[in-house]
Structures are given as structure tokens and as C-alpha cells.
Design a protein around this motif. Sequence first.
Motif, short mmCIF file in Angstrom:
data_model
loop_
_atom_site.label_atom_id
_atom_site.label_comp_id
_atom_site.label_asym_id
_atom_site.label_seq_id
_atom_site.Cartn_x
_atom_site.Cartn_y
_atom_site.Cartn_z
N PRO A 42 -13.64 10.27 14.81
CA PRO A 42 -12.88 9.03 14.62
C PRO A 42 -11.93 8.77 15.79
O PRO A 42 -11.34 9.70 16.32
N ASP A 43 -11.80 7.51 16.17
CA ASP A 43 -10.81 7.12 17.18
C ASP A 43 -9.62 6.54 16.40
O ASP A 43 -9.44 5.33 16.30
N SER A 44 -8.83 7.44 15.84
CA SER A 44 -7.77 7.03 14.91
C SER A 44 -6.73 6.14 15.58
O SER A 44 -6.24 5.19 14.99
N VAL A 45 -6.39 6.47 16.83
CA VAL A 45 -5.34 5.71 17.51
C VAL A 45 -5.79 4.27 17.70
O VAL A 45 -5.04 3.33 17.43
N GLU A 46 -7.03 4.08 18.15
CA GLU A 46 -7.54 2.72 18.36
C GLU A 46 -7.63 1.96 17.03
O GLU A 46 -7.32 0.78 16.95
N GLN A 47 -8.06 2.66 15.97
CA GLN A 47 -8.14 2.01 14.66
C GLN A 47 -6.76 1.55 14.19
O GLN A 47 -6.59 0.44 13.71
N VAL A 48 -5.77 2.42 14.33
CA VAL A 48 -4.41 2.05 13.91
C VAL A 48 -3.89 0.91 14.79
O VAL A 48 -3.27 -0.03 14.30
N ARG A 49 -4.17 1.01 16.10
CA ARG A 49 -3.72 -0.06 17.01
C ARG A 49 -4.26 -1.41 16.56
O ARG A 49 -3.52 -2.40 16.48
N ARG A 50 -5.55 -1.43 16.21
CA ARG A 50 -6.14 -2.71 15.79
C ARG A 50 -5.47 -3.22 14.51
O ARG A 50 -5.23 -4.41 14.35
N GLN A 51 -5.16 -2.30 13.58
CA GLN A 51 -4.51 -2.79 12.36
C GLN A 51 -3.11 -3.31 12.66
O GLN A 51 -2.65 -4.29 12.09
N GLN A 52 -2.45 -2.65 13.61
CA GLN A 52 -1.10 -3.11 13.96
C GLN A 52 -1.14 -4.49 14.63
O GLN A 52 -0.25 -5.30 14.44
N VAL A 53 -2.19 -4.73 15.42
CA VAL A 53 -2.35 -6.07 16.00
C VAL A 53 -2.51 -7.10 14.87
O VAL A 53 -1.84 -8.15 14.85
N MET A 54 -3.39 -6.77 13.91
CA MET A 54 -3.60 -7.68 12.78
C MET A 54 -2.29 -7.94 12.04
O MET A 54 -1.95 -9.09 11.72
N LEU A 55 -1.55 -6.86 11.78
CA LEU A 55 -0.30 -7.02 11.03
C LEU A 55 0.71 -7.84 11.82
O LEU A 55 1.37 -8.74 11.27
N ALA A 56 0.83 -7.55 13.13
CA ALA A 56 1.79 -8.31 13.95
C ALA A 56 1.46 -9.80 13.89
O ALA A 56 2.35 -10.64 13.76
N ARG A 57 0.17 -10.11 13.97
CA ARG A 57 -0.24 -11.52 13.90
C ARG A 57 0.10 -12.13 12.54
O ARG A 57 0.66 -13.23 12.46
N LEU A 58 -0.25 -11.40 11.47
CA LEU A 58 0.01 -11.93 10.13
C LEU A 58 1.50 -12.07 9.85
O LEU A 58 1.92 -12.94 9.08
N LEU A 59 2.30 -11.23 10.49
CA LEU A 59 3.74 -11.28 10.27
C LEU A 59 4.42 -12.24 11.23
O LEU A 59 5.65 -12.40 11.20
N GLY A 60 3.62 -12.84 12.12
CA GLY A 60 4.18 -13.81 13.05
C GLY A 60 5.03 -13.17 14.14
O GLY A 60 5.93 -13.80 14.71
N GLU A 61 4.73 -11.91 14.44
CA GLU A 61 5.47 -11.23 15.50
C GLU A 61 4.75 -11.41 16.82
O GLU A 61 3.53 -11.47 16.86
N PRO A 62 5.51 -11.38 17.91
CA PRO A 62 4.83 -11.32 19.22
C PRO A 62 4.14 -9.97 19.33
O PRO A 62 4.62 -8.98 18.77
N GLU A 63 3.01 -9.92 20.03
CA GLU A 63 2.30 -8.65 20.15
C GLU A 63 2.93 -7.82 21.26
O GLU A 63 2.94 -8.24 22.40
N PRO A 64 3.46 -6.65 20.93
CA PRO A 64 4.02 -5.78 21.96
C PRO A 64 2.95 -5.38 22.98
O PRO A 64 1.76 -5.44 22.67
N ALA A 65 3.40 -4.96 24.15
CA ALA A 65 2.49 -4.69 25.28
C ALA A 65 1.30 -3.82 24.90
O ALA A 65 0.16 -4.19 25.14
N MET A 66 1.53 -2.68 24.28
CA MET A 66 0.42 -1.77 24.02
C MET A 66 -0.59 -2.35 23.05
O MET A 66 -1.72 -1.93 22.99
N LEU A 67 -0.13 -3.35 22.28
CA LEU A 67 -1.03 -3.94 21.31
C LEU A 67 -2.03 -4.90 21.95
O LEU A 67 -3.03 -5.25 21.37
N GLN A 68 -1.74 -5.31 23.18
CA GLN A 68 -2.58 -6.35 23.77
C GLN A 68 -3.90 -5.84 24.34
O GLN A 68 -4.85 -6.58 24.43
N ALA A 69 -3.96 -4.59 24.72
CA ALA A 69 -5.20 -4.07 25.29
C ALA A 69 -5.40 -2.63 24.89
O ALA A 69 -4.44 -1.87 24.81
N ALA A 70 -6.63 -2.28 24.65
CA ALA A 70 -6.92 -0.89 24.28
C ALA A 70 -6.92 -0.05 25.55
O ALA A 70 -7.28 -0.53 26.60
#
Lengths: 125, 335
Positions: free
Chosen positions: B307-335
Amino acid sequence: MMDNKMIVENSLESSDKGFAFYGRLPYYRGLGLSMIEDIAITADGEPVPRENVRLHLHGKTYTLEQMETVYDDRWNFGEQAKIIAMMPGGLAPGEHTIEYAVRMRVSYLPFVPTTKDVKQLSLAA
Amino acid sequence: MAIKRGVSLYSFQNDTFQQKMDLEDCIRTCAEMGARGIEVIGEQTFWGWPECGVEDAAIDNWHHLIAKYDCVPVSHDYMLDYKRYKGRIMPFDEQVASVRNDIDFGARLGVPYIRSLVSIDPDVLVAAAPYAEEKGIKLLTEVHAPLHFDHPWILRMAEAFEKSGSPALGFLPDMGMFLHAFPPVWRAKFERMGVRKDVADYIVKAYEDRVLSEYVILGVREMGGEGPALAMAETLRHNAAFEPKRMLDHMDRIHNIHGKFYEMTADYVEPSIPYDQIVAVLNQGGYDGYICSEYEGNRWIEDFEEPDSVEQVRRQQVMLARLLGEPEPAMLQAA
């Protein structure tokens, strides 16, 4: 979970008294030793009798029966414990198929899971 | 106040099990994703707990790392092994003492919440609640599939909590109870175990159609399914598409959330759990605690790939940031 990581690669050893390898608990946390219900080992299809299995952890060696009442020691998450099979003569050098299964009593589960790993391990001459 | 993002370190279990990531790697990774809330299963992260205790040095290191990466301790998930003794259940008073022990541990970690498993007797929690209040900790029962907010056991819990009047008793919903589609990673694993495509198609469609699990199991039997096919059908006994809005009746006692997910696709979608609806309901209910990512797809793919756990969590955090209307922090923008 972690089934395929239960047996530690390249960890098989043998002596006149028997053989041993390093094993991990197939679980996302550790467990107090009293909740390890069984450890079953076979070498090349030959089962090792339960009374001949030992677990060596934190400087102590336990029989499975002793472990059932150990409340002050635990097998931690991902921790490698030495699993010992008392078998006079041990194993001959070469390739061996080692099967290692653990049955755990997990409080919140409505069943008692048994998880198994099988690996080819080689023993140097 | 708005909903905040966090991560349960359960998500990185494949990496920590093999010691590919240590506690600092985990906390730094979460911080880089802007997920500042950190949740742990105490005995996974702190070797020795509870049977052998944990030295102060390990707790000091935890506080050092939390401060270093500007994170926030959220929850210690404890287990309460009431089957510690073979053949008998731990006596009531000892169970309460065990919970108090974990309250103390939670206080050492500086978390406001400790997670109780749903199988714990509500009377034990009520008995431990005054001590939790003293220590400034809330005991949150995890509402997890196959249970849900309309299940009699949870209703009994809610009644016991209300009757006690203690503010230290609450709930921690696991989003897995809102499984609106059969997870593709489950299907793929069952197919690797030998389930025929037509049987898998039938089960996935029956899940979509909300067919009663027992009928689906019978249907699979009639198709000649056995072993893994029946196991695939039996997952329907333990999972269902309950309504996120059922949380609304309990919002005053919901203080932390497990953002369970089985898979995040490359376009930031969890195909089986409706996070858009979930976040909408939580906002409607005024929830302002953490959603802690809990990646559980690992165990469905580990037989096949690491499993690539870090990438999976990163993707969920991107989804959550978007749903919460937050700007996407730098690390969230690219794998």
C-alpha cells in the motif's frame, strides 16, 4: 492483515534442539500474551506439537500454556519475536517450507481469528 | 469555527509495522498535508501500553514532535481487553479501572478524547465518566459498521449517556457506516480469491439496489457460489448505506470523526463513501472538530501490492480541503 509479513525473511536457524525463526503478530496493534491462544508451526508439512512450541520475547522464553496466564508482558505491534520449535536434530541445511499460524483472542471480535503465513526459508549449511 | 483536518496514524500501519516510518515521519507527513490533528491507537504507537506501561521519555518525545511540527493531539484510541482472562470476562470494576488507566494515558498525551470501542458496556463508560471529567477527557464510543445511529445498542448507549448527565460521554462516528457503493478494492480482492465475474457483478449491483444481505447470500448460493463468493456476499451483513443525516440527532455528543476510506482515486474521489454528503451534514450540524483520515484500504490490497498509504492519505486530504473550502496547502497540490 499483515499476513504476508508474519514470518521474517531470512530468519530461519537450527540447532540440535530444534529450529527457530522470527515472527510477527498479524495485527494492527500488539496484544498481551494471555490473549495469544495458539501458535501453530509446520516444517515441510510436518506439524510441531503444541507442547514443543516456545515464544522468546524480552529475554524470556514461554511455553504456550505459560503464555495463557502472562498478564505483564506483551507482543508489540510489528515486534519480532523468536518462535522456537523443540525438535531434536533440528532441520537439515537447505530449503524448508515453514508455516506459522497465530490464533488471537480479541475482545471486540465476535470470533477468534486464526491467521497464517507460509514461506520458503533457507538454512545455510 | 470550522471542521478541521487530521489523520489517524492507523493509516500508516503498513509502514510503521515494517519500521519504514517512525513517529516523526508520521507526524511530519501529516503536518506537510496541513492535517494538524493527530490521532493514535496508543498501543500501536507506544510499545508497551498497556501491559508494560510507557516511559516518560516516549511521552516527552511525542510532545516534542507535536510542538516541532505545530500539530495538535486529538485522540488516543484504546481497546479495553475485557477478554484478557481465558474463559471469563474481566470483572466490571476491573474494566472501569482499565478505562481509568487509559484516561490517565490520554491525559499524558494531552488529547481531549479517547476512543472507546463499540463493544464496551455503556455502564462501564458511565462509571468511568466522573474520572474522565476530572482529567478533562471525553470518552467517545466509536459508532462503526455494522452498527449505526439507529441500532438499538447505540440507542441504549445514548440513553445511558443522557441519563448520566455527564458531558464526558460521547460518540465518534466512523464514516464506513455510510458505505453507499461496494468498494472496488474489495471486489478486486475477492476476484483475486477466485470469485467469478458474474457473481461479483451480481453482488455489486445488489448492493447498489440495497437488497437485503440474506437474499444476496442466497442468490450467490443459487449461482453456485461458495467460499470466497459467499464471503464477498457476507460483507453485506456488516456494511450498509446508512444515512449521514442520522448523525444530526447526536451532534452535541459527536466530538471526533474517523474519516474512514478504502481507496482514493487519482482524481480525489472515494468511490464508496459519499464525503460530499457527509461534510454537508456535518456543516449543517455545526460540527467543528476534526475529521481524521483513516485509511483502511491497505488490508484489501496488501496481498497484491504494497500500500502507498501516504499517497492515499494525501489524496483524501486534498478531497477534504476542497470540501471544506480550504486552500490546498503546497504538499497537497502534487504527489
